[in-house]
Write a protein that holds these residues in place. Structure first.
Motif, PDB file in Angstrom:
ATOM      1  N   PHE A 192       0.806  -1.219   0.000  1.00  0.00           N
ATOM      2  CA  PHE A 192       0.000   0.000   0.000  1.00  0.00           C
ATOM      3  C   PHE A 192       0.840   1.271   0.000  1.00  0.00           C
ATOM      4  CE2 PHE A 192      -0.542   2.179   4.260  1.00  0.00           C
ATOM      5  CZ  PHE A 192       0.545   1.586   4.866  1.00  0.00           C
ATOM      6  N   GLU A 193       2.182   1.113   0.104  1.00  0.00           N
ATOM      7  CA  GLU A 193       3.063   2.271   0.005  1.00  0.00           C
ATOM      8  C   GLU A 193       3.138   2.820  -1.418  1.00  0.00           C
ATOM      9  OE1 GLU A 193       5.207  -0.670   2.856  1.00  0.00           O
ATOM     10  OE2 GLU A 193       3.890  -0.746   1.104  1.00  0.00           O
ATOM     11  N   SER A 194       2.709   2.024  -2.392  1.00  0.00           N
ATOM     12  CA  SER A 194       2.828   2.404  -3.806  1.00  0.00           C
ATOM     13  C   SER A 194       2.121   3.715  -4.107  1.00  0.00           C
ATOM     14  CB  SER A 194       2.218   1.314  -4.693  1.00  0.00           C
ATOM     15  OG  SER A 194       2.917   0.107  -4.581  1.00  0.00           O
ATOM     16  N   GLY A 195       2.700   4.466  -5.048  1.00  0.00           N
ATOM     17  CA  GLY A 195       2.003   5.625  -5.575  1.00  0.00           C
ATOM     18  C   GLY A 195       0.947   5.185  -6.579  1.00  0.00           C
TER      19      GLY A 195
ATOM     20  N   GLU B 226      -9.977  -2.242   2.318  1.00  0.00           N
ATOM     21  CA  GLU B 226      -9.851  -3.452   3.133  1.00  0.00           C
ATOM     22  C   GLU B 226      -8.660  -4.309   2.700  1.00  0.00           C
ATOM     23  OE1 GLU B 226     -13.548  -5.589   3.090  1.00  0.00           O
ATOM     24  OE2 GLU B 226     -14.742  -3.785   3.423  1.00  0.00           O
ATOM     25  N   SER B 227      -7.856  -3.793   1.791  1.00  0.00           N
ATOM     26  CA  SER B 227      -6.747  -4.579   1.230  1.00  0.00           C
ATOM     27  C   SER B 227      -5.426  -3.831   1.343  1.00  0.00           C
ATOM     28  CB  SER B 227      -7.039  -4.901  -0.241  1.00  0.00           C
ATOM     29  OG  SER B 227      -8.300  -5.515  -0.393  1.00  0.00           O
ATOM     30  N   LEU B 228      -5.297  -3.001   2.351  1.00  0.00           N
ATOM     31  CA  LEU B 228      -4.114  -2.153   2.498  1.00  0.00           C
ATOM     32  C   LEU B 228      -3.043  -2.870   3.321  1.00  0.00           C
ATOM     33  CD1 LEU B 228      -5.837   1.307   3.103  1.00  0.00           C
ATOM     34  CD2 LEU B 228      -4.888   0.391   0.970  1.00  0.00           C
ATOM     35  N   THR B 229      -2.244  -3.679   2.647  1.00  0.00           N
ATOM     36  CA  THR B 229      -1.160  -4.412   3.290  1.00  0.00           C
ATOM     37  C   THR B 229       0.163  -3.821   2.844  1.00  0.00           C
ATOM     38  OG1 THR B 229      -2.503  -6.423   3.173  1.00  0.00           O
ATOM     39  CG2 THR B 229      -0.173  -6.694   3.690  1.00  0.00           C
ATOM     40  N   GLY B 230       1.062  -3.564   3.792  1.00  0.00           N
ATOM     41  CA  GLY B 230       2.361  -2.997   3.461  1.00  0.00           C
ATOM     42  C   GLY B 230       3.263  -4.005   2.763  1.00  0.00           C
ATOM     43  N   THR B 231       4.205  -3.519   1.982  1.00  0.00           N
ATOM     44  CA  THR B 231       5.090  -4.381   1.210  1.00  0.00           C
ATOM     45  C   THR B 231       5.867  -5.346   2.095  1.00  0.00           C
ATOM     46  OG1 THR B 231       5.343  -2.616  -0.430  1.00  0.00           O
ATOM     47  CG2 THR B 231       6.979  -4.371  -0.476  1.00  0.00           C
ATOM     48  N   PHE B 232       6.357  -4.870   3.228  1.00  0.00           N
ATOM     49  CA  PHE B 232       7.174  -5.699   4.120  1.00  0.00           C
ATOM     50  C   PHE B 232       6.380  -6.890   4.641  1.00  0.00           C
ATOM     51  CE2 PHE B 232      11.331  -5.593   5.967  1.00  0.00           C
ATOM     52  CZ  PHE B 232      11.246  -6.371   7.121  1.00  0.00           C
TER      53      PHE B 232
END
Length: 376
Positions: free
Chosen positions: A191-194, A206-212
């Motif tokens: 979710f860090e993506s631009g 409901e799908s905001l998962t970070g890359t790590f």
């Protein structure tokens, strides 16, 4: 510039991604939506990465021309990116009253900047199937996509023609669905993506998962090679992505800052001069959840009571403000797409960015390898 590690050190760039895509370095340039250029795509591919062109807003004839021009600029593999889901519910039925309510939040700015208020026109859709037909007929090397899974017959034809497919997942469940459909590569997009969040099983919010967190879960969930995307802007991010199990990376914002991209000088300056410290998510830019630099426009569109048209109607409406804001040099009223690592953008041309990334990754991997040998 071409760098090779010594025989005793790990060949970080020799992965299934490199082999599958036919490239030297497993670095994919993010497709950048409406800010893609043929020049940027070719520059990245000629260097040994995978250049990408975001064509979802183009009609089939325009896509055909783009492919032809890219092929004039490079003989290396490249990707054309499309959106499987081209519109949101209500786009074809939304009428003049909804248009007027959404315009109301922008009208003052458009007029103050010397623009003329637009009038309502009925939405004319572009069909995904017509767009992808061009890709199949042209036998593009790589077909990447977001917002869903193409129909089986399309993926079957890609496989028959040797077209590599890259599907985007924002959750592990989406990655599994993509693999089950026969997609060759999964891009795990944190979710860090631009830009836009390409979720398709559940709402984006409901799908905001970070890359790590996302990448190792996706790697454990599928057998196909995984590309890490989101928040990667320098060599440290590339090395971290590989440590998480990815076999390639996709980088968007850092390439957006390069002069070869289609971003305006105002946009590139915001990325390169430290003005992207704070980003935010909004549906106000296009009707779909997306990340950009926090400015007056983003803040106003996120206020309670602001009516947002369904995608792509909101995107079409917003162009009326974008045109006059750029002309008036008012970045506070622009959609300044950017990921959360935007302030790590340092390079203003794509070749230098790639050289810096690759030399940096070789240096880090060499150092780790040498330290390991000394401590054995």
């Amino acid at each position: 510039m071409k760098q090779q590690s010594t025989n005793s050190s790990p060949q970080w760039n020799m992965t299934r991604i490199s082999s599958t895509l036919g490239i030297e370095y497993p670095i994919i340039q993010g497709p950048l939506g409406g800010l893609s250029t043929q020049r940027l795509t070719a520059t990245v591919s000629n260097f040994g990465g995978l250049g990408s062109f975001g064509a979802h807003g183009l009609n089939p004839s325009a896509i055909r021309d783009v492919i032809a021009e890219i092929r004039m600029l490079t003989s290396k593999p490249f990707a054309i990116n499309l959106w499987v889901s081209m519109e949101d519910e209500g786009a074809r039925t939304s009428g003049n009253e909804a248009f007027a309510r959404s315009l109301a939040s922008l009208a003052g700015h458009i007029q103050a900047l010397g623009g003329t208020l637009p009038t309502f026109t009925r939405y004319v859709p572009i069909k995904f199937e017509d767009q992808v037909r061009v890709l199949l007929d042209a036998k593009v090397p790589v077909f990447s996509f977001i917002y869903g899974v193409p129909p089986k017959e399309i993926l079957d034809e890609c496989r028959a023609q040797g077209i590599v497919t890259i599907g985007t997942a924002t959750t592990p469940d989406e990655a599994v669905v993509l693999e089950q459909a026969g997609v060759d590569v999964v891009a795990a997009s944190g979710f860090e993506s631009g830009g836009h969040r390409g979720s398709f099983l559940r709402p984006s919010e409901e799908s905001l998962t970070g890359t790590f967190s996302l990448v190792p879960q996706v790697v454990d969930s599928v057998s196909v090679p995984v590309v890490a995307a989101g928040g990667i802007a320098d060599a440290r991010g590339v090395v971290a992505a590989f440590a998480l199990g990815a076999e390639g990376v996709q980088i968007g914002t850092a390439f957006l800052a390069c002069e070869e991209s289609g971003a305006s000088p105002l946009h590139r300056n915001a990325l390169l001069r430290g003005n992207a410290r704070r980003t935010g998510l909004t549906r106000g830019f296009t009707g779909r959840l997306a990340r950009g630099i926090h400015n007056q426009l983003l803040e106003e569109l996120n206020r309670p009571g602001i009516e947002i048209l369904p995608y792509p109607l909101q995107r079409i409406l917003m162009k009326n403000l974008t045109v006059v804001a750029e002309k008036a040099v008012k970045p506070e009223f622009l959609q300044l797409w950017a990921g959360q690592s935007a302030n790590l953008s340092r390079q203003s041309d794509a070749k230098t960015l790639l050289q810096t990334l690759i030399s940096g990754v070789f240096a880090v991997t060499e150092s780790v390898h040498n330290n390991f040998k000394r401590n054995r």
